[in-house]
Structures are given as structure tokens and as C-alpha cells.
Write a protein that holds these residues in place. Structure first.
Motif, mmCIF file in Angstrom:
data_model
loop_
_atom_site.group_PDB
_atom_site.id
_atom_site.type_symbol
_atom_site.label_atom_id
_atom_site.label_comp_id
_atom_site.label_asym_id
_atom_site.label_seq_id
_atom_site.Cartn_x
_atom_site.Cartn_y
_atom_site.Cartn_z
ATOM 1 N N MET A 1 0.848 -1.174 0.000
ATOM 2 C CA MET A 1 0.000 0.000 0.000
ATOM 3 C C MET A 1 0.894 1.237 0.000
ATOM 4 S SD MET A 1 -3.207 0.955 2.484
ATOM 5 C CE MET A 1 -2.586 0.003 3.814
ATOM 6 N N THR A 2 0.600 2.162 -0.884
ATOM 7 C CA THR A 2 1.421 3.359 -1.000
ATOM 8 C C THR A 2 1.111 4.333 0.139
ATOM 9 O OG1 THR A 2 -0.156 4.581 -2.365
ATOM 10 C CG2 THR A 2 1.396 3.129 -3.519
ATOM 11 N N ASN A 66 -7.762 -3.043 9.765
ATOM 12 C CA ASN A 66 -7.977 -3.923 8.621
ATOM 13 C C ASN A 66 -8.628 -3.075 7.515
ATOM 14 O OD1 ASN A 66 -8.857 -5.788 6.747
ATOM 15 N ND2 ASN A 66 -9.591 -7.252 8.268
ATOM 16 N N PRO A 67 -7.807 -2.452 6.669
ATOM 17 C CA PRO A 67 -8.340 -1.514 5.670
ATOM 18 C C PRO A 67 -9.455 -2.078 4.786
ATOM 19 C CG PRO A 67 -5.968 -1.341 5.744
ATOM 20 C CD PRO A 67 -6.348 -2.515 6.612
ATOM 21 N N GLN A 68 -9.349 -3.347 4.369
ATOM 22 C CA GLN A 68 -10.390 -3.912 3.508
ATOM 23 C C GLN A 68 -11.727 -3.964 4.237
ATOM 24 O OE1 GLN A 68 -8.364 -7.598 2.361
ATOM 25 N NE2 GLN A 68 -8.778 -6.951 0.252
ATOM 26 N N ARG A 69 -11.716 -4.496 5.431
ATOM 27 C CA ARG A 69 -12.953 -4.572 6.207
ATOM 28 C C ARG A 69 -13.455 -3.169 6.548
ATOM 29 N NH1 ARG A 69 -14.141 -7.278 12.048
ATOM 30 N NH2 ARG A 69 -16.386 -7.243 11.810
ATOM 31 N N GLY A 70 -12.534 -2.282 6.907
ATOM 32 C CA GLY A 70 -12.902 -0.909 7.221
ATOM 33 C C GLY A 70 -13.575 -0.204 6.048
ATOM 34 N N LEU A 71 -13.089 -0.459 4.848
ATOM 35 C CA LEU A 71 -13.692 0.150 3.655
ATOM 36 C C LEU A 71 -15.089 -0.412 3.393
ATOM 37 C CD1 LEU A 71 -10.584 0.385 1.310
ATOM 38 C CD2 LEU A 71 -11.890 2.300 2.277
ATOM 39 N N TRP A 146 -15.507 7.461 -3.698
ATOM 40 C CA TRP A 146 -14.107 7.481 -3.268
ATOM 41 C C TRP A 146 -13.733 6.166 -2.577
ATOM 42 C CZ3 TRP A 146 -11.871 9.939 1.619
ATOM 43 C CH2 TRP A 146 -10.491 10.035 1.529
ATOM 44 N N ILE A 147 -14.614 5.682 -1.703
ATOM 45 C CA ILE A 147 -14.367 4.420 -1.003
ATOM 46 C C ILE A 147 -14.274 3.267 -2.002
ATOM 47 C CG2 ILE A 147 -15.423 2.727 0.553
ATOM 48 C CD1 ILE A 147 -16.501 5.192 2.157
ATOM 49 N N GLU A 148 -15.152 3.267 -3.008
ATOM 50 C CA GLU A 148 -15.091 2.211 -4.023
ATOM 51 C C GLU A 148 -13.770 2.244 -4.787
ATOM 52 O OE1 GLU A 148 -18.715 2.775 -6.249
ATOM 53 O OE2 GLU A 148 -19.807 1.379 -4.953
ATOM 54 N N SER A 149 -13.263 3.439 -5.068
ATOM 55 C CA SER A 149 -11.966 3.512 -5.756
ATOM 56 C C SER A 149 -10.838 3.064 -4.828
ATOM 57 C CB SER A 149 -11.709 4.920 -6.292
ATOM 58 O OG SER A 149 -11.378 5.810 -5.259
ATOM 59 N N LEU A 150 -10.950 3.359 -3.541
ATOM 60 C CA LEU A 150 -9.936 2.894 -2.586
ATOM 61 C C LEU A 150 -9.965 1.374 -2.443
ATOM 62 C CD1 LEU A 150 -10.128 5.570 0.274
ATOM 63 C CD2 LEU A 150 -8.191 5.116 -1.245
ATOM 64 N N GLN A 151 -11.156 0.783 -2.510
ATOM 65 C CA GLN A 151 -11.261 -0.675 -2.424
ATOM 66 C C GLN A 151 -10.493 -1.354 -3.555
ATOM 67 O OE1 GLN A 151 -15.588 -1.079 -2.210
ATOM 68 N NE2 GLN A 151 -15.388 -1.955 -0.161
ATOM 69 N N LYS A 153 -7.827 -0.202 -4.894
ATOM 70 C CA LYS A 153 -6.389 0.013 -4.680
ATOM 71 C C LYS A 153 -5.853 -0.780 -3.494
ATOM 72 C CE LYS A 153 -6.810 4.645 -6.537
ATOM 73 N NZ LYS A 153 -6.888 6.063 -6.223
ATOM 74 N N VAL A 154 -6.716 -1.117 -2.539
ATOM 75 C CA VAL A 154 -6.282 -1.861 -1.355
ATOM 76 C C VAL A 154 -6.562 -3.334 -1.605
ATOM 77 C CG1 VAL A 154 -6.645 -2.210 1.115
ATOM 78 C CG2 VAL A 154 -6.737 0.097 0.165
ATOM 79 N N LYS A 155 -5.544 -4.035 -1.952
ATOM 80 C CA LYS A 155 -5.685 -5.456 -2.272
ATOM 81 C C LYS A 155 -5.208 -6.299 -1.093
ATOM 82 C CE LYS A 155 -7.072 -4.755 -6.453
ATOM 83 N NZ LYS A 155 -8.456 -4.856 -6.741
ATOM 84 N N PRO A 156 -5.766 -7.495 -0.944
ATOM 85 C CA PRO A 156 -5.294 -8.358 0.160
ATOM 86 C C PRO A 156 -3.871 -8.838 -0.091
ATOM 87 C CG PRO A 156 -6.827 -9.539 -1.256
ATOM 88 C CD PRO A 156 -6.799 -8.112 -1.730
ATOM 89 N N LYS A 157 -3.167 -9.013 1.019
ATOM 90 C CA LYS A 157 -1.800 -9.550 0.930
ATOM 91 C C LYS A 157 -1.872 -11.057 0.738
ATOM 92 C CE LYS A 157 -0.050 -5.953 3.919
ATOM 93 N NZ LYS A 157 0.526 -5.625 5.213
#
Length: 158
Positions: A1-2, A66-71, A146-151, A153-157
Motif C-alpha cells: 500500500m502506497t 484492517n483496511p479492507q474490512r474498514g472500507l 471514493w471508497i469504491e476507488s480505494l477498495q 487500490k487496497v488489495k489483500p496480501k
């Protein structure tokens, strides 16, 4: 994640946490002012409001853990804030943060209204307020996109 995505997630987390905290604080202040008669219906609506504001705080904290769950949770939180309305005895308005909304007031004639609100809640069920309006929270709608675009970009490891 950048670093840029991390900063965006932090900003969203802070926004939702502050919005939820303000909502709880405003609810407590209204309940303690003495202007409101504490009936069972008022207590139920206050508990619903508090639950939604706590949910907003949880969304913010999950973005750190947990960014994915948070989004995903943040998306639900913002969807609940997009449309606000009141028609006769039924109404719903929920804002955890800021509402920049426009809509139509239909009492008497159709009047275009622009409304700003800061962390607020209104729930009417069976109590005729005489209000008739529908509106859209533009900020919540923007945050959904915005949240959909962040989802994406945030991919699971793996």
C-alpha cells in the motif's frame, strides 16, 4: 500500500471517528438539556442514533486495523447517509460528519433546498411532524465513489 493511499485511509478514518464522536456528544447534550421529554420512543430513537454513531467510530477504527474490512463497513455507513426524508409520520436523517445536501421540501409547494448539517440524527415512526421533504447528501455520495476507488487500490496480501 502506497503512502498516498495510507494517508487517504487515515483521513477517512479520522473523519468517521470525529463524526461519530460529535454525534454521540450532540445526542447526550440534547438529552440532558431538559427540553426533551424522555419517553420510551425517545429513548429508543436515542439508542438507535447512538448505535449508528458508534458504528461510524467502529468504521474509522477498522480502517487502521484492517483496511479492507474498514472500507466495506465505511461503504455501508455512507450509504445510510445518502438519502434523508420525511413524509408524514415517517422520516429518517442520519449524518455522522458533514452533510452537504440538496432536496425538495414539498409542504405547500415544491421548494428546492440546500442544507448543511453536522453529525445529526432524526427518526420518525408514527409521529406526524408535518414535514414532507426528500434530499441527497452529496458528500456521502462522493465518499461512496471514493471508497469504491480505494477498495480497488487496497488489495489483500497474498
Amino acid at each position: 500500500m502506497t503512502n498516498k493511499i495510507g494517508n487517504q485511509l487515515r483521513g477517512l478514518a479520522i473523519y468517521q471517528t470525529i463524526g461519530g464522536s460529535l454525534g454521540i456528544a450532540f445526542t447526550v447534550v440534547v438529552m440532558l438539556q431538559g427540553d426533551t421529554i424522555l419517553t420510551q420512543q425517545v429513548l429508543r430513537a436515542s439508542l438507535l442514533a447512538a448505535a449508528l454513531f458508534v458504528f461510524s467510530i467502529i468504521c474509522g477504527s477498522q480502517l487502521f486495523r484492517n483496511p479492507q474490512r474498514g472500507l466495506r463497513l465505511s461503504l455501508v455507513n455512507q450509504v445510510l447517509q445518502v438519502v434523508y426524508f420525511a413524509f408524514g409520520a415517517y422520516g429518517f436523517q442520519y449524518v455522522a460528519g458533514l452533510r452537504v445536501g440538496f432536496g425538495f421540501d414539498m409542504v405547500g409547494s415544491w421548494t428546492f433546498k440546500f442544507r448543511l448539517a453536522l453529525s445529526s440524527f432524526q427518526f420518525d415512526f408514527g409521529t406526524d411532524t408535518g414535514q414532507k421533504f426528500i434530499g441527497i447528501n452529496l458528500l456521502a455520495l462522493f465518499l461512496i465513489f471514493w471508497i469504491e476507488s480505494l477498495q480497488d487500490k487496497v488489495k489483500p496480501k497474498v
